[in-house]
Scaffold this active site. Structure first.
Site, PDB file in Angstrom:
ATOM      1  CG  ASN A  72      -7.604  -6.612  -1.908  1.00  0.00           C
ATOM      2  OD1 ASN A  72      -7.361  -7.418  -2.803  1.00  0.00           O
ATOM      3  ND2 ASN A  72      -7.534  -5.309  -2.079  1.00  0.00           N
ATOM      4  CB  SER A 101     -10.008  -9.312   7.333  1.00  0.00           C
ATOM      5  OG  SER A 101      -8.686  -9.153   6.871  1.00  0.00           O
ATOM      6  CG  ASP A 108      -4.272  -2.338  -1.315  1.00  0.00           C
ATOM      7  OD1 ASP A 108      -5.248  -2.359  -2.094  1.00  0.00           O
ATOM      8  OD2 ASP A 108      -4.379  -2.513  -0.087  1.00  0.00           O
ATOM      9  CB  SER A 156      -0.907   0.001   1.227  1.00  0.00           C
ATOM     10  OG  SER A 156      -0.108   0.193   2.384  1.00  0.00           O
ATOM     11  CG  HIS A 216     -10.513  -3.546  -1.977  1.00  0.00           C
ATOM     12  ND1 HIS A 216      -9.417  -2.784  -1.681  1.00  0.00           N
ATOM     13  CD2 HIS A 216     -10.426  -3.828  -3.298  1.00  0.00           C
ATOM     14  CE1 HIS A 216      -8.700  -2.612  -2.781  1.00  0.00           C
ATOM     15  NE2 HIS A 216      -9.300  -3.223  -3.781  1.00  0.00           N
ATOM     16  N   GLY A 217     -11.617  -5.446   1.650  1.00  0.00           N
ATOM     17  CA  GLY A 217     -12.236  -5.608   2.971  1.00  0.00           C
ATOM     18  C   GLY A 217     -12.654  -7.034   3.251  1.00  0.00           C
ATOM     19  NE  ARG A 236      17.593 -12.158  17.413  1.00  0.00           N
ATOM     20  CZ  ARG A 236      18.903 -12.256  17.617  1.00  0.00           C
ATOM     21  NH1 ARG A 236      19.724 -12.416  16.612  1.00  0.00           N
ATOM     22  NH2 ARG A 236      19.396 -12.200  18.844  1.00  0.00           N
ATOM     23  NE  ARG A 247      -3.016  -3.575   8.891  1.00  0.00           N
ATOM     24  CZ  ARG A 247      -3.137  -2.287   8.664  1.00  0.00           C
ATOM     25  NH1 ARG A 247      -3.712  -1.520   9.553  1.00  0.00           N
ATOM     26  NH2 ARG A 247      -2.711  -1.762   7.540  1.00  0.00           N
TER      27      ARG A 247
HETATM   28  P1  13P Z   1      -9.294  -5.973   5.336  1.00  0.00           P
HETATM   29  O1  13P Z   1      -9.180  -4.736   6.176  1.00  0.00           O
HETATM   30  O2  13P Z   1     -10.635  -6.616   5.456  1.00  0.00           O
HETATM   31  O3  13P Z   1      -8.199  -6.933   5.558  1.00  0.00           O
HETATM   32  O4  13P Z   1      -9.178  -5.507   3.799  1.00  0.00           O
HETATM   33  C1  13P Z   1      -7.926  -5.166   3.256  1.00  0.00           C
HETATM   34  C2  13P Z   1      -8.029  -4.520   1.922  1.00  0.00           C
HETATM   35  O5  13P Z   1      -9.063  -4.520   1.291  1.00  0.00           O
HETATM   36  C3  13P Z   1      -6.821  -3.891   1.391  1.00  0.00           C
HETATM   37  O6  13P Z   1      -7.060  -3.224   0.207  1.00  0.00           O
END
Ligand code: 13P
Length: 319
Positions: free
Chosen positions: A254, A214, A81, A48, A211-212, A281, A260
């Protein structure tokens, strides 16, 4: 082997989706290659604008080049991205990226077309493909705050024809970050399949991007909270929605937030359980393995696991 995003979409379309994973540092890059290779999946590395600024934009590029040498059997594309015009042009001119995303979705339709068209012309001249966005995803993506506005399928068709983009990020109910859906009585939490289906009917064979994506697993959130975190009401995309979406033309999924969350859980638990330790480490090694495991699972859900030899074969035939 770095390939074009187009080559990956050609093999995946209508059958499975390619996981597009955001990375920011060495540990993520290492876990990314391990997880994708263990599950024998082609993948897309996403960088990104924020990741390029986190240190120096050349660090991640160097890490990826080295990983490509260490893991010659990996097949992947490198993608910018959420770029603005300047970042897209910088990436196109760098000669390193397979594709760029120009995100002008906050502009008017006409302005979005105009900006995307400009990036497409320069990218195509250098052999890169371009992802654009139409409609607004909700949530927060680095400095972009969005309010959900689903993509209009008729507008999507006009947009693709006018802009010449190669794939389109569509707003189908998802949002960036860890707080995607608010539970309301009677409301289905998940994707708007009717929008995906209509776009596929109007643009057959054209790759859509989600996108989005997760899934914000509850078990992960519970562990984070039990180790001192405070993430109430976090929720994500149901995993069972991915493959049906892929079969309807969503080629790229994505995922950033889930990675994270793994990082947060590993580090919170590690320092809770080992308050005397201070070697970065030690949790770093745990993170690499846990992140790799997460990717193996994602690739299974997306249907990309086990496809590496098939993709290699198709790419060789096409060359
Ligand atoms: P998330 O926040 O759902 O992982 O989406 C990431 C994303 O779409 C990056 O472009």
């Amino acid at each position: 082997m770095i390939v074009t995003t187009k080559q990956l979409f050609k093999v995946a379309y209508g059958r499975f989706a390619i996981g597009a994973y955001n990375i920011n540092n060495l540990e993520q890059a290492y876990g990314l290659f391990l997880g994708n290779l263990r599950s024998k999946a082609p993948f897309i590395i996403q960088i990104s604008k924020g990741a390029r600024k986190y240190t120096d934009k050349r660090f991640l590029e160097a890490i990826i080049r080295v990983a490509d040498g260490i893991f010659p059997e990996a097949i992947f594309a490198v993608h910018l991205d959420h770029g603005d015009e300047a970042t897209c042009y910088d990436c196109i001119d760098s000669g390193f990226y397979s594709s760029v995303m120009i995100d002008a979705s906050h502009e008017s339709f006409e302005k979005n077309v105009e900006i995307t068209r400009g990036v497409v012309e320069r990218a195509h001249a250098r052999g890169l493909s371009v992802e654009a966005e139409l409609g607004m995803l909700g949530g927060v993506e680095e400095d972009i705050v969005g309010h959900v506005c689903l993509t209009d399928p008729d507008e999507a068709k006009r947009f693709v024809e006018k802009s010449g983009c190669d794939s389109l990020a569509v707003a189908i109910g998802t949002s960036h970050g860890a707080y995607k859906f608010k539970a309301e009585p009677g409301k289905k939490l998940g994707l708007h399949f009717e929008v995906i289906e209509k776009i596929q009917q109007l643009l057959p064979g054209f790759p859509m991007v989600m996108h989005g994506s997760s899934s914000v697993p509850k078990a992960e959130i519970d562990r984070i909270n039990a180790a001192g975190g405070s993430m109430k009401d976090a929720s994500g995309v149901p995993e069972e929605d991915f493959l049906p979406a892929a079969k309807k033309g969503v080629c790229k999924v994505n995922i950033d937030t889930d990675g994270r969350l793994v990082w947060t859980r590993v580090h919170r638990e590690f320092f809770r359980d080992h308050p005397e330790k201070f070697d970065l480490r030690d949790p770093g090694k745990v993170f690499v393995e846990e992140y790799a495991k997460m990717l193996e699972h994602k690739n299974t859900i997306l249907g990309s696991a086990g496809r590496l030899d098939e993709v290699r074969g198709r790419i060789q035939v096409d060359q």
